[in-house]
Design an enzyme around this catalytic site. Structure first.
Site, PDB file in Angstrom:
ATOM      1  N   ASP A 268       0.841  -1.196   0.000  1.00  0.00           N
ATOM      2  CA  ASP A 268       0.000   0.000   0.000  1.00  0.00           C
ATOM      3  C   ASP A 268       0.880   1.251   0.000  1.00  0.00           C
ATOM      4  O   ASP A 268       1.360   1.703   1.042  1.00  0.00           O
ATOM      5  CB  ASP A 268      -0.902  -0.028   1.252  1.00  0.00           C
ATOM      6  CG  ASP A 268      -1.822   1.189   1.318  1.00  0.00           C
ATOM      7  OD1 ASP A 268      -1.930   1.914   0.310  1.00  0.00           O
ATOM      8  OD2 ASP A 268      -2.457   1.386   2.383  1.00  0.00           O
ATOM      9  N   LYS A 275       1.521   7.992   0.390  1.00  0.00           N
ATOM     10  CA  LYS A 275       1.951   8.055   1.796  1.00  0.00           C
ATOM     11  C   LYS A 275       3.310   8.737   1.897  1.00  0.00           C
ATOM     12  O   LYS A 275       4.080   8.719   0.937  1.00  0.00           O
ATOM     13  CB  LYS A 275       2.086   6.613   2.338  1.00  0.00           C
ATOM     14  CG  LYS A 275       0.779   5.911   2.616  1.00  0.00           C
ATOM     15  CD  LYS A 275       1.016   4.518   3.178  1.00  0.00           C
ATOM     16  CE  LYS A 275      -0.289   3.797   3.440  1.00  0.00           C
ATOM     17  NZ  LYS A 275      -1.103   4.396   4.517  1.00  0.00           N
ATOM     18  N   ASP A 286       0.454  -4.869   4.664  1.00  0.00           N
ATOM     19  CA  ASP A 286      -0.951  -4.514   4.519  1.00  0.00           C
ATOM     20  C   ASP A 286      -1.807  -5.697   4.049  1.00  0.00           C
ATOM     21  O   ASP A 286      -3.011  -5.550   3.852  1.00  0.00           O
ATOM     22  CB  ASP A 286      -1.090  -3.304   3.579  1.00  0.00           C
ATOM     23  CG  ASP A 286      -2.260  -2.408   3.960  1.00  0.00           C
ATOM     24  OD1 ASP A 286      -2.760  -2.538   5.091  1.00  0.00           O
ATOM     25  OD2 ASP A 286      -2.679  -1.604   3.116  1.00  0.00           O
ATOM     26  N   ASP A 345      -5.787   6.378  -0.525  1.00  0.00           N
ATOM     27  CA  ASP A 345      -5.112   5.598   0.519  1.00  0.00           C
ATOM     28  C   ASP A 345      -6.113   4.850   1.406  1.00  0.00           C
ATOM     29  O   ASP A 345      -5.727   3.980   2.172  1.00  0.00           O
ATOM     30  CB  ASP A 345      -4.221   6.535   1.357  1.00  0.00           C
ATOM     31  CG  ASP A 345      -3.202   5.774   2.183  1.00  0.00           C
ATOM     32  OD1 ASP A 345      -3.022   4.563   1.928  1.00  0.00           O
ATOM     33  OD2 ASP A 345      -2.583   6.390   3.075  1.00  0.00           O
ATOM     34  N   GLU A 347      -7.963   2.457   0.714  1.00  0.00           N
ATOM     35  CA  GLU A 347      -8.253   1.442  -0.301  1.00  0.00           C
ATOM     36  C   GLU A 347      -8.702   0.103   0.276  1.00  0.00           C
ATOM     37  O   GLU A 347      -9.376  -0.674  -0.396  1.00  0.00           O
ATOM     38  CB  GLU A 347      -7.005   1.219  -1.175  1.00  0.00           C
ATOM     39  CG  GLU A 347      -5.952   0.257  -0.622  1.00  0.00           C
ATOM     40  CD  GLU A 347      -5.381   0.652   0.732  1.00  0.00           C
ATOM     41  OE1 GLU A 347      -5.349   1.857   1.035  1.00  0.00           O
ATOM     42  OE2 GLU A 347      -4.986  -0.242   1.504  1.00  0.00           O
ATOM     43  N   ARG A 349     -10.918  -0.645   2.505  1.00  0.00           N
ATOM     44  CA  ARG A 349     -12.379  -0.762   2.541  1.00  0.00           C
ATOM     45  C   ARG A 349     -12.949  -1.006   1.139  1.00  0.00           C
ATOM     46  O   ARG A 349     -14.014  -1.623   1.000  1.00  0.00           O
ATOM     47  CB  ARG A 349     -12.987   0.488   3.200  1.00  0.00           C
ATOM     48  CG  ARG A 349     -12.623   1.780   2.517  1.00  0.00           C
ATOM     49  CD  ARG A 349     -12.820   2.999   3.416  1.00  0.00           C
ATOM     50  NE  ARG A 349     -11.721   3.171   4.354  1.00  0.00           N
ATOM     51  CZ  ARG A 349     -11.654   4.135   5.266  1.00  0.00           C
ATOM     52  NH1 ARG A 349     -12.629   5.020   5.383  1.00  0.00           N
ATOM     53  NH2 ARG A 349     -10.625   4.212   6.076  1.00  0.00           N
TER      54      ARG A 349
HETATM   55  N1  BES Z   1      -3.098   0.319   5.316  1.00  0.00           N
HETATM   56  C1  BES Z   1      -3.505   1.559   5.801  1.00  0.00           C
HETATM   57  C2  BES Z   1      -3.759   1.583   7.290  1.00  0.00           C
HETATM   58  C3  BES Z   1      -2.551   1.437   8.184  1.00  0.00           C
HETATM   59  C4  BES Z   1      -1.802   2.554   8.507  1.00  0.00           C
HETATM   60  C5  BES Z   1      -2.240   0.226   8.733  1.00  0.00           C
HETATM   61  C6  BES Z   1      -0.719   2.415   9.359  1.00  0.00           C
HETATM   62  C7  BES Z   1      -1.176   0.106   9.604  1.00  0.00           C
HETATM   63  C8  BES Z   1      -0.414   1.195   9.909  1.00  0.00           C
HETATM   64  C9  BES Z   1      -4.784   2.012   5.110  1.00  0.00           C
HETATM   65  O1  BES Z   1      -4.954   1.593   3.811  1.00  0.00           O
HETATM   66  C10 BES Z   1      -4.770   3.506   5.112  1.00  0.00           C
HETATM   67  O2  BES Z   1      -3.884   4.065   4.556  1.00  0.00           O
HETATM   68  N2  BES Z   1      -5.757   4.115   5.739  1.00  0.00           N
HETATM   69  C11 BES Z   1      -5.839   5.529   5.829  1.00  0.00           C
HETATM   70  C12 BES Z   1      -7.291   5.905   5.699  1.00  0.00           C
HETATM   71  C13 BES Z   1      -7.526   7.396   5.633  1.00  0.00           C
HETATM   72  C14 BES Z   1      -6.968   7.963   4.360  1.00  0.00           C
HETATM   73  C15 BES Z   1      -9.003   7.630   5.729  1.00  0.00           C
HETATM   74  C16 BES Z   1      -5.287   5.965   7.186  1.00  0.00           C
HETATM   75  O3  BES Z   1      -5.554   5.284   8.163  1.00  0.00           O
HETATM   76  O4  BES Z   1      -4.565   6.947   7.227  1.00  0.00           O
HETATM   77 ZN    ZN Z   2      -3.999  -0.197   3.323  1.00  0.00          ZN
HETATM   78 ZN    ZN Z   3      -4.019   2.897   2.402  1.00  0.00          ZN
END
Ligand code: BES
Ligand code: ZN
Ligand code: ZN
Length: 497
Positions: A268, A275, A286, A345, A347, A349
């Protein structure tokens, strides 16, 4: 490590090290055949304040010649009233570390002193054996120097656990720990060696010799299924997506299955909503939700549990190639609902929504999904608890009870209509980004709930904090690396389903 289960005997043993367990204040350790010698050493260590038998304390006596053994390892369990099966799981990791540091080859574990305060004794032995095997895990596939292990371990049964019982308990522990270690190795594999295609291949390999039926949908088949979320996320990558299915039939065909769903995002990057660079490499983890589901399914099949379970792992990369989803794009889910992608990001869901609708079509008795879904979960619970959300108190309690038995920590988080309100779209049915700040893991859970079929009990487990780097809390987990979170809990859920 080679494990064997035998009746304990202190004399005429050929094995090098005797491993016994002690609690504070007690200066004698009853080891039939070697009680006096062991107690003398333990008592002397107590007197000299070298050892108090506290949790994770250990003392190695080299060349102490007790009974027929050359060396003696005494491991503390802490106050008897506070001993849980998790204490014994962690004692397993202490034993592994001590034997490895002492560079000894053969050892015998004295089960009677190990499980003296365990409830019941067999669960204590299972937890200890899991701890040993989980501590042995080391990911060195890409290293020239391979790690060495600790040689032969004899589990020396006595009165608390008979040898026959001990054998079946150790078999269960081996299958459970191997399932967890498989999950870890899938996660620790770097993104270039664990693409969606390779994850599907690894799943098929792992399932060899079991009764699992594995089906893998290719991109063309995913298109036929109209999985707009999985396709949308994958479209920015050169790697094709896969939809991995694992079916286990352990009960009558009339019995509704338990469905497991796991996020299988093999890397991811965030996509166009990219990111930050620092720590981005960790996003190879991920796919840990998918990996946990795969490890649990292998264990469930090998344990021959009397339950029907079907697992679904949507798998893709999230990259920012020329065809990638852009913020503002609208996609159509398999279920028909449209989604406005305000942040590429978010993604996880999007790939899970299609898997949840596919799973719902199987008319399951329940769905449990696992995902490294939100950074907000890490903020809320750190790496101590997996956050769980759900729509059914009974299923939530089942997961909590299973976690209690497996020694994993879960925390039930709130999910209410407010969280749903926050996920409404402006130019589509739903948005993948909350319209408010805060409660980011609850709003993500609310988004997922839209795709769970009417009346189906569902629990979502956000393992973003617990999926990797848990060694600071759990001595049987690597300091840096996948933990295998929730594999043991899923197996426990399946046992009592
Ligand atoms: N894979 C990430 C979540 C994640 C972040 C897992 C850090 C473990 C450690 C996910 O896909 C993500 O990036 N989520 C975003 C959602 C936001 C943009 C609404 C997040 O949590 O920042
Ligand atoms: Zn993710
Ligand atoms: Zn993500």
């Amino acid at each position: 490590m080679n494990l064997q289960v035998k009746k304990f005997s202190a004399d005429n043993e050929e094995t090098g090290t005797l491993v016994v367990f002690a609690t504070p204040g007690k200066k004698s350790v009853s080891v039939a055949g070697a009680e006096k010698e062991v107690s003398l050493l333990v008592s002397e260590a107590h007197t000299n304040e070298a050892f108090a038998a506290g949790v994770k304390e250990a003392l190695f006596f080299r060349n102490s010649y007790v009974g027929g053994f050359k060396h003696l390892l005494v491991v503390g369990l802490g106050e008897s009233k506070e001993i849980t099966n998790e204490t014994l799981r962690q004692a397993g990791a202490v034993v592994y570390g001590q034997l490895k540091a002492a560079k000894v080859k053969d050892s015998t574990v004295h089960v009677d002193s190990l499980v003296k305060y365990a409830k019941p004794a067999t669960d204590g032995l299972q937890a200890f054996t899991e701890g040993l095997l989980l501590a042995e895990y080391n990911y060195d596939d890409f290293k020239a120097q391979k790690a060495t292990s600790i040689g032969d371990i004899t589990i020396g049964c006595g009165t608390a656990v008979t040898t026959v019982r001990g054998k079946s308990v150790v078999d269960v522990a081996v299958i459970t720990a191997e399932g967890t270690n498989l999950t870890r190795s899938l996660g620790d594999a770097p993104g270039n060696k664990m693409t969606p295609t390779l994850l599907a291949k690894a799943t098929m390999n792992a399932a060899k010799g079991t009764k699992l039926k594995i089906t893998v949908l290719t991109k063309a088949q995913i298109q036929k299924e109209k999985m707009g979320g999985l396709l949308g996320v994958a479209q920015g990558s050169d790697e094709d997506p896969r939809f991995i299915m694992m079916e286990y039939k352990g009960a009558a065909a009339s019995k509704k299955p338990l469905c497991l769903v796991g996020k299988g995002l093999t890397f991811d990057s965030g996509g166009i909503s990219i990111k930050p660079g620092a720590g981005m490499h960790e996003m190879k983890y991920d796919m840990q939700g998918g990996a946990s589901v795969i490890g649990a399914m292998i264990a469930i099949a090998k344990l021959k549990l009397k339950v029907n379970v079907i697992a679904f792992v949507p798998s893709s990369e999230n990259m920012s190639g020329g065809s990638a989803l852009k913020p503002g794009d609208v996609i159509t889910s398999r279920a028909g609902k449209t989604v406005e992608v305000l942040n590429t990001d978010a993604e996880g869901r999007l790939i899970l929504m299609d898997a949840l609708s596919y799973a719902s079509d199987k008319k399951p008795a329940a769905i449990i999904d696992l995902a490294t879904l939100t950074g907000a979960m890490v903020v809320a619970l750190g790496n101590s608890h997996t956050g769980i959300y759900g729509n059914d108190d009974k299923l939530i309690q089942k997961v909590e009870a299973a976690a209690d038995r497996s020694g994993e920590r879960v925390w039930h988080m709130p999910l209410v209509s407010d969280h749903h309100d926050d996920m409404k779209g402006t130019h589509a049915d739903l948005s993948n980004l909350s319209s408010t700040r805060g409660a980011g893991s609850a709003t993500a859970a609310a988004f997922l709930e839209n795709f769970v079929g009417e009346g189906i009990p569902w629990v979502h487990c956000d393992i973003a904090g617990t999926g990797w780097n848990c060694g600071n809390r759990l001595n049987y987990c690597p300091a840096k690396g996948a933990s295998g979170a929730m594999v043991r809990t899923l197996v426990e859920v399946a046992k009592k389903f």
